[in-house]
Design an enzyme around this catalytic site. Sequence first.
Site, PDB file in Angstrom:
ATOM      1  N   LYS A  95       0.858  -1.187   0.000  1.00  0.00           N
ATOM      2  CA  LYS A  95       0.000   0.000   0.000  1.00  0.00           C
ATOM      3  C   LYS A  95       0.894   1.236   0.000  1.00  0.00           C
ATOM      4  O   LYS A  95       2.076   1.194   0.343  1.00  0.00           O
ATOM      5  CB  LYS A  95      -0.944   0.013   1.202  1.00  0.00           C
ATOM      6  CG  LYS A  95      -0.259   0.022   2.582  1.00  0.00           C
ATOM      7  CD  LYS A  95       0.185   1.390   3.055  1.00  0.00           C
ATOM      8  CE  LYS A  95       0.872   1.329   4.418  1.00  0.00           C
ATOM      9  NZ  LYS A  95       1.631   2.577   4.728  1.00  0.00           N
ATOM     10  N   ASP A 124      -1.660  -1.125  10.904  1.00  0.00           N
ATOM     11  CA  ASP A 124      -2.194  -1.068   9.543  1.00  0.00           C
ATOM     12  C   ASP A 124      -2.527  -2.448   8.981  1.00  0.00           C
ATOM     13  O   ASP A 124      -2.989  -2.566   7.854  1.00  0.00           O
ATOM     14  CB  ASP A 124      -1.230  -0.341   8.604  1.00  0.00           C
ATOM     15  CG  ASP A 124       0.122  -1.044   8.484  1.00  0.00           C
ATOM     16  OD1 ASP A 124       0.378  -2.006   9.230  1.00  0.00           O
ATOM     17  OD2 ASP A 124       0.940  -0.606   7.641  1.00  0.00           O
TER      18      ASP A 124
END
Length: 271
Positions: A8, A134
Amino acid sequence: MITFPNAKINIGLNIVEKRADGYHNLETVFYPIPIKDALEFVPSKKGQTSFHLSGIEVGGDAESNLVMKALRLLEKDFSIPAIDIHMEKAIPFGAGLGGGSADAAFMLKMLNDSFRLQLTDDQLEVYAAKLGADCAFFIKNKPVFATGIGNVFEPIELSLKGYFLVLVKPDIHVSTPMAYSLVKPHAPEYPIKDWLKKPIEEWKDRVLNDFELSVFTKFPAIGAIKDELYNKGALYASMSGSGSSVFGIFDKQVDLSSRFKDCFVFQNFLE
């Protein structure tokens, strides 16, 4: 069973305040990108679980890897037979790309599917959150506006499909604690969600990463990469997370691999 954990990037990153527990509240957008590891497991031939790693070298023993931590986490609640795990590492670590978190999340999903644990995505997110702030993002693996310490997610309508991504990771390690220690928390001047509704051509100088000022001062070579991406026509460029990778988003395909010969370079269209 095999899966391909993806990385990401952070689009914008505001450090809002320091918390009483020593962590920082932030706001950012997590956006999935197609840099991928390969993760597979098969029934164990020796009756005990093993972990085999290839590709980019990762330090530490097997049990310290987030993939094994994901397995051990589920083993506390479910009976999982011995497996042989193989991972080909391609996502650079220490780059602000969430590669380790992605590997752990995809391991949770793969174990859930393979052994029919019948965990929902929401339940998997609870497990993933125990492995890293995350990590839970990679369960649903869709763009989100993240707050808290990067663990509170709100879906966001954002698609960069068709744009061309160039990501550059120099051989520089940026310590996350160091990066945080040099940042002064503040209320954002430009709310990320508001600016991401505007055309990407308007993001420059508005959709900001608060780590850049201190990181670029300490490591000018990282800042120079961002400048060069803009020089080569990027519509938007930014450091991801606390670094050290820098990405540029282009409206057409380019080849900048020769420009960054001493760096890891990934180039592909966004999905």
